[in-house]
Write a protein that holds these residues in place. Structure first.
Motif, PDB file in Angstrom:
ATOM      1  N   MET A   1       0.837  -1.185   0.000  1.00  0.00           N
ATOM      2  CA  MET A   1       0.000   0.000   0.000  1.00  0.00           C
ATOM      3  C   MET A   1       0.882   1.249   0.000  1.00  0.00           C
ATOM      4  O   MET A   1       1.797   1.381   0.802  1.00  0.00           O
ATOM      5  N   VAL A   2       0.597   2.171  -0.910  1.00  0.00           N
ATOM      6  CA  VAL A   2       1.374   3.395  -1.054  1.00  0.00           C
ATOM      7  C   VAL A   2       0.745   4.496  -0.207  1.00  0.00           C
ATOM      8  O   VAL A   2      -0.459   4.726  -0.262  1.00  0.00           O
ATOM      9  N   THR A   3       1.597   5.175   0.569  1.00  0.00           N
ATOM     10  CA  THR A   3       1.169   6.339   1.347  1.00  0.00           C
ATOM     11  C   THR A   3       2.233   7.414   1.213  1.00  0.00           C
ATOM     12  O   THR A   3       3.362   7.147   0.788  1.00  0.00           O
ATOM     13  N   ILE A   4       1.854   8.630   1.596  1.00  0.00           N
ATOM     14  CA  ILE A   4       2.822   9.701   1.733  1.00  0.00           C
ATOM     15  C   ILE A   4       2.722  10.193   3.175  1.00  0.00           C
ATOM     16  O   ILE A   4       1.652  10.176   3.772  1.00  0.00           O
ATOM     17  N   ARG A   5       3.864  10.593   3.727  1.00  0.00           N
ATOM     18  CA  ARG A   5       3.871  11.097   5.099  1.00  0.00           C
ATOM     19  C   ARG A   5       5.021  12.072   5.256  1.00  0.00           C
ATOM     20  O   ARG A   5       5.943  12.117   4.434  1.00  0.00           O
ATOM     21  N   GLU A   6       4.949  12.857   6.335  1.00  0.00           N
ATOM     22  CA  GLU A   6       6.054  13.766   6.628  1.00  0.00           C
ATOM     23  C   GLU A   6       7.334  12.962   6.817  1.00  0.00           C
ATOM     24  O   GLU A   6       7.304  11.829   7.300  1.00  0.00           O
ATOM     25  N   TRP A   7       8.436  13.595   6.449  1.00  0.00           N
ATOM     26  CA  TRP A   7       9.738  12.972   6.675  1.00  0.00           C
ATOM     27  C   TRP A   7      10.012  12.861   8.163  1.00  0.00           C
ATOM     28  O   TRP A   7       9.527  13.665   8.957  1.00  0.00           O
ATOM     29  N   GLN A   8      10.801  11.885   8.529  1.00  0.00           N
ATOM     30  CA  GLN A   8      11.270  11.699   9.903  1.00  0.00           C
ATOM     31  C   GLN A   8      12.796  11.590   9.852  1.00  0.00           C
ATOM     32  O   GLN A   8      13.345  11.057   8.879  1.00  0.00           O
ATOM     33  N   GLU A   9      13.453  12.083  10.883  1.00  0.00           N
ATOM     34  CA  GLU A   9      14.922  12.011  10.894  1.00  0.00           C
ATOM     35  C   GLU A   9      15.417  10.578  10.726  1.00  0.00           C
ATOM     36  O   GLU A   9      16.470  10.342  10.143  1.00  0.00           O
ATOM     37  N   SER A  10      14.639   9.634  11.189  1.00  0.00           N
ATOM     38  CA  SER A  10      15.026   8.221  11.071  1.00  0.00           C
ATOM     39  C   SER A  10      14.998   7.716   9.621  1.00  0.00           C
ATOM     40  O   SER A  10      15.458   6.608   9.346  1.00  0.00           O
TER      41      SER A  10
ATOM     42  N   TYR B   1      18.365  17.667   4.415  1.00  0.00           N
ATOM     43  CA  TYR B   1      17.158  17.826   3.608  1.00  0.00           C
ATOM     44  C   TYR B   1      15.904  17.579   4.448  1.00  0.00           C
ATOM     45  O   TYR B   1      14.944  18.355   4.400  1.00  0.00           O
ATOM     46  N   ILE B   2      15.892  16.506   5.200  1.00  0.00           N
ATOM     47  CA  ILE B   2      14.723  16.168   6.023  1.00  0.00           C
ATOM     48  C   ILE B   2      14.412  17.304   7.000  1.00  0.00           C
ATOM     49  O   ILE B   2      13.260  17.721   7.137  1.00  0.00           O
ATOM     50  N   ASN B   3      15.433  17.827   7.647  1.00  0.00           N
ATOM     51  CA  ASN B   3      15.208  18.919   8.595  1.00  0.00           C
ATOM     52  C   ASN B   3      14.733  20.190   7.903  1.00  0.00           C
ATOM     53  O   ASN B   3      13.919  20.931   8.456  1.00  0.00           O
ATOM     54  N   SER B   4      15.202  20.432   6.679  1.00  0.00           N
ATOM     55  CA  SER B   4      14.716  21.601   5.940  1.00  0.00           C
ATOM     56  C   SER B   4      13.241  21.433   5.592  1.00  0.00           C
ATOM     57  O   SER B   4      12.472  22.395   5.625  1.00  0.00           O
ATOM     58  N   CYS B   5      12.832  20.220   5.287  1.00  0.00           N
ATOM     59  CA  CYS B   5      11.414  19.948   5.021  1.00  0.00           C
ATOM     60  C   CYS B   5      10.576  20.148   6.277  1.00  0.00           C
ATOM     61  O   CYS B   5       9.495  20.749   6.231  1.00  0.00           O
TER      62      CYS B   5
ATOM     63  N   GLN C   1       5.505  24.875   1.114  1.00  0.00           N
ATOM     64  CA  GLN C   1       6.271  23.707   0.683  1.00  0.00           C
ATOM     65  C   GLN C   1       5.657  22.464   1.309  1.00  0.00           C
ATOM     66  O   GLN C   1       5.455  22.414   2.512  1.00  0.00           O
ATOM     67  N   PHE C   2       5.387  21.477   0.475  1.00  0.00           N
ATOM     68  CA  PHE C   2       4.736  20.241   0.927  1.00  0.00           C
ATOM     69  C   PHE C   2       5.643  19.083   0.530  1.00  0.00           C
ATOM     70  O   PHE C   2       5.633  18.646  -0.616  1.00  0.00           O
ATOM     71  N   CYS C   3       6.458  18.630   1.475  1.00  0.00           N
ATOM     72  CA  CYS C   3       7.448  17.580   1.207  1.00  0.00           C
ATOM     73  C   CYS C   3       7.061  16.309   1.947  1.00  0.00           C
ATOM     74  O   CYS C   3       6.801  16.356   3.156  1.00  0.00           O
ATOM     75  N   PHE C   4       7.063  15.212   1.243  1.00  0.00           N
ATOM     76  CA  PHE C   4       6.651  13.951   1.842  1.00  0.00           C
ATOM     77  C   PHE C   4       7.569  12.816   1.433  1.00  0.00           C
ATOM     78  O   PHE C   4       8.091  12.783   0.321  1.00  0.00           O
ATOM     79  N   ALA C   5       7.703  11.865   2.339  1.00  0.00           N
ATOM     80  CA  ALA C   5       8.316  10.584   2.009  1.00  0.00           C
ATOM     81  C   ALA C   5       7.245   9.740   1.330  1.00  0.00           C
ATOM     82  O   ALA C   5       6.075   9.769   1.731  1.00  0.00           O
TER      83      ALA C   5
ATOM     84  N   ARG D   1      -0.996  11.142  -7.165  1.00  0.00           N
ATOM     85  CA  ARG D   1      -2.432  11.325  -6.914  1.00  0.00           C
ATOM     86  C   ARG D   1      -2.660  11.803  -5.488  1.00  0.00           C
ATOM     87  O   ARG D   1      -3.405  12.754  -5.242  1.00  0.00           O
ATOM     88  N   LEU D   2      -1.990  11.169  -4.544  1.00  0.00           N
ATOM     89  CA  LEU D   2      -2.169  11.514  -3.138  1.00  0.00           C
ATOM     90  C   LEU D   2      -1.697  12.934  -2.828  1.00  0.00           C
ATOM     91  O   LEU D   2      -2.375  13.676  -2.111  1.00  0.00           O
ATOM     92  N   VAL D   3      -0.541  13.333  -3.349  1.00  0.00           N
ATOM     93  CA  VAL D   3      -0.033  14.661  -3.021  1.00  0.00           C
ATOM     94  C   VAL D   3      -0.862  15.752  -3.682  1.00  0.00           C
ATOM     95  O   VAL D   3      -1.117  16.801  -3.071  1.00  0.00           O
ATOM     96  N   CYS D   4      -1.321  15.519  -4.898  1.00  0.00           N
ATOM     97  CA  CYS D   4      -2.161  16.525  -5.562  1.00  0.00           C
ATOM     98  C   CYS D   4      -3.487  16.686  -4.821  1.00  0.00           C
ATOM     99  O   CYS D   4      -3.956  17.817  -4.615  1.00  0.00           O
ATOM    100  N   LYS D   5      -4.072  15.588  -4.403  1.00  0.00           N
ATOM    101  CA  LYS D   5      -5.313  15.656  -3.624  1.00  0.00           C
ATOM    102  C   LYS D   5      -5.083  16.427  -2.331  1.00  0.00           C
ATOM    103  O   LYS D   5      -5.871  17.299  -1.963  1.00  0.00           O
ATOM    104  N   HIS D   6      -3.990  16.129  -1.652  1.00  0.00           N
ATOM    105  CA  HIS D   6      -3.672  16.823  -0.397  1.00  0.00           C
ATOM    106  C   HIS D   6      -3.560  18.331  -0.626  1.00  0.00           C
ATOM    107  O   HIS D   6      -4.135  19.132   0.125  1.00  0.00           O
ATOM    108  N   VAL D   7      -2.823  18.728  -1.636  1.00  0.00           N
ATOM    109  CA  VAL D   7      -2.606  20.155  -1.892  1.00  0.00           C
ATOM    110  C   VAL D   7      -3.907  20.841  -2.301  1.00  0.00           C
ATOM    111  O   VAL D   7      -4.249  21.909  -1.779  1.00  0.00           O
ATOM    112  N   PHE D   8      -4.658  20.232  -3.210  1.00  0.00           N
ATOM    113  CA  PHE D   8      -5.910  20.857  -3.648  1.00  0.00           C
ATOM    114  C   PHE D   8      -6.945  20.911  -2.522  1.00  0.00           C
ATOM    115  O   PHE D   8      -7.709  21.864  -2.423  1.00  0.00           O
TER     116      PHE D   8
END
Length: 167
Positions: free
Chosen positions: A1-10, A44-48, A56-60, A105-112
């Motif tokens: 299953m594909v998801t997008i989520r905020e970056w984590q330092e890990s 990069y992760i910390n800048s996100c 700015q909408f950055c996701f893993a 698809r997921l990121v465009c839906k999130h932004v819109f």
């Protein structure tokens, strides 16, 4: 299953592994170091994580619990403040499996759904057929070909301009 989520330092190790492949870097803009270290990934992760969440909408990109790529949407400025640029990449071993199509698809839906942005555009290299197909499968329309628009690895390359508009 594909998801997008905020970056984590890990995620730094997984991200560094994704970007230590020239085949991935050859399809991205310049500016990323090679080799790409865990320290580069952490920066990069910390800048996100510290970015303005309305600009700015950055996701893993996560597939079956594993970070496999990165996706971001970046609001433009001045009179283009309701327009945003989309950028993404995925590890080579995950190419051609529909993962990026779902992430876009997921990121465009999130932004819109969560912002006043009404137009998202992307500019893949013209010969990057996989990336162009990802956009087309998500309803992006080809608005034009920008001839000799970029010099990558010493070669002038055409780019395609795609856009998706919120109706």
């Amino acid at each position: 299953m594909v998801t997008i989520r905020e970056w984590q330092e890990s995620d730094a190790k997984a991200l560094s592994l994704l970007l230590n492949d020239k085949r991935v870097l050859d399809n991205l803009r310049d500016g990323l170091p090679f080799p790409y270290t865990e320290a580069d990934a952490l920066y990069y992760i910390n800048s996100c994580l510290s970015a303005d969440k309305n600009e700015q909408f950055c996701f893993a990109i996560v597939n079956s619990g594993k970070v496999v790529g990165s996706i971001g949407v970046f609001r433009q400025g001045n009179i283009h403040f309701r327009t945003a640029e989309l950028g993404y990449y995925i590890g080579v071993e995950h190419w051609g499996k529909g993962i990026m199509t779902e992430a876009v698809r997921l990121v465009c839906k999130h932004v819109f759904d969560n912002t006043d942005i009404v137009r998202i555009y992307a500019e893949p290299f013209a010969e990057n057929i996989g990336s162009c197909r990802v956009l087309e499968k998500n309803g992006f329309l080809l608005e034009g070909i920008m001839r000799k628009n970029a010099c990558k690895n010493g070669v002038l390359r055409d780019m395609k301009l795609y856009a998706l508009v919120k109706e």
